[in-house]
Motif scaffolding. Structure first.
Motif: not given
Length: 210
Positions: A146, A152, A181, A184-185, A187-189, A191, A193
């Motif tokens: 993560s 990023e 991109s 988004a990466a 936020m995904r790593k 978690d 929202k």
């Protein structure tokens, strides 16, 4: 002469670093900058052997500035000079090709030693920081994936400061689609929202001041 660039948004800090470096006749401060964008430009113009960069620079943080400087000038060694000492930051500076890291609280004792090490193409980390790095790598866990990349992290910092995707793209010299991109990466790593969650992450990890 060894050419040195100093970047810090506080003039008193730049002058203090310059005063310490003046103890060595073979060292020449060829440029000063108060923000990350100017640091990258000054490095392009002066081609220093060593760049001393504050981590918390405006516009582009020290890690992102280091990445851009080394992209255009791979022979420039970078010393991140900061008051922050968290493990996530240490991993990010290593990813950016930085081989020197010094806490501002240790400057009087170690700054000359740090610059001498980088002058001879050797890495420099104080024992406390080295121990932190070793402990971090030995204690890798399932949470390791993560961790954000330096790019990023730069995107998250700028977004947390209130910049739009378009403004962030302009600062980092990237397309808006690329910023989306990276966002988004991240936020995904993490978690995350929402943008508010990114702001909380940035504050917890000292990317921005609360």
């Amino acid at each position: 002469m060894t050419r040195i660039l100093i970047a810090d948004d506080h003039e008193i800090v730049r002058q203090g670093v310059k005063a310490i470096l003046s103890r060595r006749e073979r060292w020449e401060v060829v440029g000063e900058a108060a923000d990350g964008r100017d640091a990258v430009e000054q490095a392009r113009l002066t081609e220093p052997e060593i760049a001393i960069l504050d981590y918390a620079l405006p516009f582009i943080n020290g890690v992102e500035a280091a990445r851009q400087i080394r992209l255009h000038s791979p022979k420039t060694e970078v010393l991140i000079f900061t008051q922050h000492d968290n493990e996530a930051l240490l991993r990010n500076i290593l990813e950016a090709g930085v081989r020197g890291y010094l806490l501002k609280s240790d400057a009087t004792q170690y700054l000359i030693q740090a610059v001498e090490a980088l002058e001879h193409r050797q890495p420099f980390f104080t024992k406390t920081v080295s121990d932190m790095l070793v402990s971090s790598y030995l204690a890798k866990s399932d949470a390791a994936p993560s961790i954000l990349t330096s790019r990023e992290t730069a995107v998250v910092k700028l977004i947390a400061e209130g910049h739009s995707n378009k403004e962030t793209a302009a600062v980092l010299g990237l397309s808006e689609k690329t910023i989306e991109s990276h966002r988004a990466a991240a936020m995904r790593k993490l978690d995350a929202k929402s943008t508010a969650a990114l702001v909380r992450y940035a504050i917890r990890n000292r990317l921005i001041e609360a």
